[in-house]
Design a protein around this motif. Structure first.
Motif, PDB file in Angstrom:
ATOM      1  N   LYS A  23       0.848  -1.191   0.000  1.00 21.09           N
ATOM      2  CA  LYS A  23       0.000   0.000   0.000  1.00 21.09           C
ATOM      3  C   LYS A  23       0.886   1.243   0.000  1.00 21.09           C
ATOM      4  O   LYS A  23       2.035   1.187   0.455  1.00 21.09           O
ATOM      5  CB  LYS A  23      -0.870   0.009   1.264  1.00 21.09           C
ATOM      6  N   PRO A  24       0.379   2.362  -0.456  1.00 23.13           N
ATOM      7  CA  PRO A  24       1.177   3.601  -0.424  1.00 23.13           C
ATOM      8  C   PRO A  24       1.693   3.922   0.978  1.00 23.13           C
ATOM      9  O   PRO A  24       2.806   4.464   1.110  1.00 23.13           O
ATOM     10  CB  PRO A  24       0.192   4.654  -0.924  1.00 23.13           C
ATOM     11  N   GLU A  25       0.939   3.585   1.997  1.00 28.01           N
ATOM     12  CA  GLU A  25       1.385   3.867   3.366  1.00 28.01           C
ATOM     13  C   GLU A  25       2.539   2.975   3.819  1.00 28.01           C
ATOM     14  O   GLU A  25       3.089   3.181   4.902  1.00 28.01           O
ATOM     15  CB  GLU A  25       0.219   3.762   4.360  1.00 28.01           C
ATOM     16  N   ASP A  26       2.922   2.001   3.011  1.00 29.10           N
ATOM     17  CA  ASP A  26       4.106   1.192   3.308  1.00 29.10           C
ATOM     18  C   ASP A  26       5.385   1.893   2.841  1.00 29.10           C
ATOM     19  O   ASP A  26       6.489   1.406   3.109  1.00 29.10           O
ATOM     20  CB  ASP A  26       4.015  -0.177   2.622  1.00 29.10           C
ATOM     21  N   THR A  27       5.238   2.997   2.140  1.00 28.02           N
ATOM     22  CA  THR A  27       6.399   3.738   1.657  1.00 28.02           C
ATOM     23  C   THR A  27       7.249   4.220   2.826  1.00 28.02           C
ATOM     24  O   THR A  27       6.756   4.878   3.745  1.00 28.02           O
ATOM     25  CB  THR A  27       5.955   4.946   0.816  1.00 28.02           C
ATOM     26  N   ALA A  28       8.527   3.857   2.809  1.00 31.45           N
ATOM     27  CA  ALA A  28       9.442   4.206   3.897  1.00 31.45           C
ATOM     28  C   ALA A  28      10.837   3.700   3.558  1.00 31.45           C
ATOM     29  O   ALA A  28      11.021   2.968   2.584  1.00 31.45           O
ATOM     30  CB  ALA A  28       8.980   3.573   5.210  1.00 31.45           C
TER      31      ALA A  28
END
Length: 124
Positions: free
Chosen positions: A86-91
């Motif tokens: 998911k985009p919120e996994d970006t890190a």
């Protein structure tokens, strides 16, 4: 000293998969716990998943059912299979390991090491 080298990060579309690898090397006697942490921009570093030498795993609630951590103890390597990204996994994803390493005079000492980080970007 014990060094950790990560690989496998990159850019992927939402719903896609990536596999991260992290190899420990150096004056290792034994590796106890290995794990993955991540840090998104302007956020604190957070636990993603850990695995003990006895293969007991622990996951952040946000990744349960999507990510799988595993290790090859013979190679002192830990993996993170990331599915349904998911985009919120970006890190930036960081590898961590602790255990014991050879020291002077035939003794051992504890080590607690971090990798340099690998960027994971998930586009929507």
């Amino acid at each position: 000293q014990v060094q950790l080298v990560e690989s496998g990060g990159g850019l992927v579309q939402a719903g896609g998969s990536l596999r991260l690898s992290c190899a420990a090397s150096g004056t290792i006697f034994s590796v106890s716990n290995m794990g993955w942490y991540r840090q998104a921009p302007e956020k604190q570093r957070e636990l993603v998943a850990t695995i003990t030498s006895g293969l007991i795993t622990n996951y952040a609630d946000s990744v349960k059912g999507r990510f799988t951590i595993s290790r090859d103890s013979a190679k002192n390597t830990v993996y993170l299979q990331m599915n349904s990204l998911k985009p919120e996994d970006t890190a930036v994803y960081y590898c961590h390991a602790d255990g014991f390493e050879h020291n002077k005079g035939g003794t051992m000492k504890k080590f607690d090491s971090w990798g340099q980080g690998t960027q994971v970007t998930v586009s929507s």
